[in-house]
Structure formats: C-alpha cells, structure tokens
Design a protein around this motif. Structure first.
Motif, PDB file in Angstrom:
ATOM      1  N   GLY A   1       0.808  -1.219   0.000  1.00  0.00           N
ATOM      2  CA  GLY A   1       0.000   0.000   0.000  1.00  0.00           C
ATOM      3  C   GLY A   1       0.838   1.264   0.000  1.00  0.00           C
ATOM      4  O   GLY A   1       0.569   2.202  -0.755  1.00  0.00           O
ATOM      5  N   ALA A   2       1.861   1.282   0.826  1.00  0.00           N
ATOM      6  CA  ALA A   2       2.747   2.449   0.883  1.00  0.00           C
ATOM      7  C   ALA A   2       3.497   2.620  -0.429  1.00  0.00           C
ATOM      8  O   ALA A   2       3.679   3.743  -0.913  1.00  0.00           O
ATOM      9  CB  ALA A   2       3.726   2.313   2.051  1.00  0.00           C
ATOM     10  N   ALA A   3       3.932   1.500  -1.023  1.00  0.00           N
ATOM     11  CA  ALA A   3       4.648   1.564  -2.302  1.00  0.00           C
ATOM     12  C   ALA A   3       3.739   2.093  -3.405  1.00  0.00           C
ATOM     13  O   ALA A   3       4.146   2.941  -4.209  1.00  0.00           O
ATOM     14  CB  ALA A   3       5.196   0.186  -2.673  1.00  0.00           C
ATOM     15  N   VAL A   4       2.504   1.613  -3.439  1.00  0.00           N
ATOM     16  CA  VAL A   4       1.547   2.084  -4.450  1.00  0.00           C
ATOM     17  C   VAL A   4       1.328   3.577  -4.290  1.00  0.00           C
ATOM     18  O   VAL A   4       1.378   4.334  -5.275  1.00  0.00           O
ATOM     19  CB  VAL A   4       0.214   1.309  -4.347  1.00  0.00           C
ATOM     20  N   ASP A   5       1.094   4.033  -3.075  1.00  0.00           N
ATOM     21  CA  ASP A   5       0.892   5.470  -2.840  1.00  0.00           C
ATOM     22  C   ASP A   5       2.098   6.273  -3.303  1.00  0.00           C
ATOM     23  O   ASP A   5       1.962   7.287  -3.988  1.00  0.00           O
ATOM     24  CB  ASP A   5       0.617   5.744  -1.362  1.00  0.00           C
ATOM     25  N   TRP A   6       3.291   5.840  -2.930  1.00  0.00           N
ATOM     26  CA  TRP A   6       4.508   6.564  -3.292  1.00  0.00           C
ATOM     27  C   TRP A   6       4.682   6.602  -4.809  1.00  0.00           C
ATOM     28  O   TRP A   6       4.963   7.663  -5.382  1.00  0.00           O
ATOM     29  CB  TRP A   6       5.717   5.906  -2.627  1.00  0.00           C
ATOM     30  N   LEU A   7       4.527   5.466  -5.476  1.00  0.00           N
ATOM     31  CA  LEU A   7       4.705   5.404  -6.933  1.00  0.00           C
ATOM     32  C   LEU A   7       3.647   6.235  -7.660  1.00  0.00           C
ATOM     33  O   LEU A   7       3.936   6.846  -8.699  1.00  0.00           O
ATOM     34  CB  LEU A   7       4.681   3.951  -7.406  1.00  0.00           C
ATOM     35  N   ARG A   8       2.433   6.292  -7.122  1.00  0.00           N
ATOM     36  CA  ARG A   8       1.380   7.129  -7.717  1.00  0.00           C
ATOM     37  C   ARG A   8       1.734   8.610  -7.571  1.00  0.00           C
ATOM     38  O   ARG A   8       1.705   9.361  -8.527  1.00  0.00           O
ATOM     39  CB  ARG A   8       0.028   6.864  -7.025  1.00  0.00           C
ATOM     40  N   ILE A   9       2.060   9.003  -6.339  1.00  0.00           N
ATOM     41  CA  ILE A   9       2.302  10.423  -6.060  1.00  0.00           C
ATOM     42  C   ILE A   9       3.587  10.915  -6.723  1.00  0.00           C
ATOM     43  O   ILE A   9       3.606  11.964  -7.364  1.00  0.00           O
ATOM     44  CB  ILE A   9       2.342  10.664  -4.532  1.00  0.00           C
TER      45      ILE A   9
END
Length: 152
Positions: free
Chosen positions: A27-35
């Motif tokens: 979840g944290a990786a997805v958020d970071w890669l999106r942002i």
C-alpha cells in the motif's frame, strides 16, 4: 522464433514486458509510486499485490516479497514477459539447460506461467494468456480511475 502474445486478459497488465518490484508494504509503495512517479493503480490483489500503469501500455506489478533468490533469500525484483506459448518456451529453455525455478502451471486468473533464474540470479516469469478472466472472479479488485488520472 517469435514468442510474444497478443491475447487480452483483464487480469493481466497489457504490456509485453512487466517489471515486478518487491516492497515490504504494498500500500505504501503504491501510494509513493502514484504520487511521485504518476502511476495509476489498475488492480489490487489483497494486500500483497497491485498492478500499476503509466501511459497506454507501460506497467509494473508491486508485490510483498519474492521468494527464492539464493544470495539474499528475497529478490527485490523480477521480470514478467507475456508470450504466446509457455510450454514451447519452457521446452526450449530446458533444452538450453536453463535453471527452472517453477514449472509451467495454469492459474485461476487466466495465465499459464513458469519461472527461470538466469545466469545472474535474476528471476524471469514467462506468462501465456489462456483466458480473458474478470479479476472479480478470483478476488482481484479493479481500481476505478480517479479524476486526476483520467485528465493526465
């Protein structure tokens, strides 16, 4: 000899070659890669896997740990390549004395896959689409495009 697949499967990223990146917290990786990089989430598979896309065809898969690397115990990445015939590709790799990590197997998400470790210890998964499968049928959660994603 051509191996690339042109079949469509809603459960798979559309690109022919897909990096698979391992993180402790998906979840944290997805958020970071999106942002930070502008990826959009395409599909969520439980809390352990997600598919991200950028542009029309480029994609990555984010997973929680990959097992099997002999040096570290965990791989930080692997490559997934979509091909037309996994069994023929596997036979050819075996005839070349490739180190097969997992033999060809069919999965409920419409793919037949096998994995090989190359001479540098990198994992390669070759995937053949055998059916177009709705991700909801096996527990995947398609992610609706957000307004800002649609405008990009």
């Amino acid at each position: 000899m051509t191996y690339l697949s042109t079949r469509v499967n809603r459960s798979m990223p559309p690109s022919a070659v897909t990096p698979v990146l391992s993180y402790q917290d998906v979840g944290a990786a997805v958020d970071w890669l999106r942002i930070v990089f502008g990826f959009r989430e395409r599909l969520r598979i439980g809390e352990h896997r997600a598919q991200l896309a950028i542009g029309d065809a480029a994609s990555i898969v984010v997973v929680q740990g990959l097992g099997g690397h002999p040096a570290s115990g965990w791989a930080t990445h692997s490559i997934m390549v979509r091909i037309a015939d996994v069994d023929a590709h596997h036979s050819h790799a075996m005839s070349c004395a490739a180190r097969v990590v997992s033999a060809p197997a069919s999965y409920p998400y419409g793919e037949r896959q096998y994995t090989v470790m190359d001479l540098g210890g990198h994992l390669w998964t070759f995937s053949q689409t055998v059916a177009d499968v709705d991700p909801l049928s096996w527990g995947g959660q398609p992610i609706a495009l957000q307004l800002e994603d649609a405008q990009s």
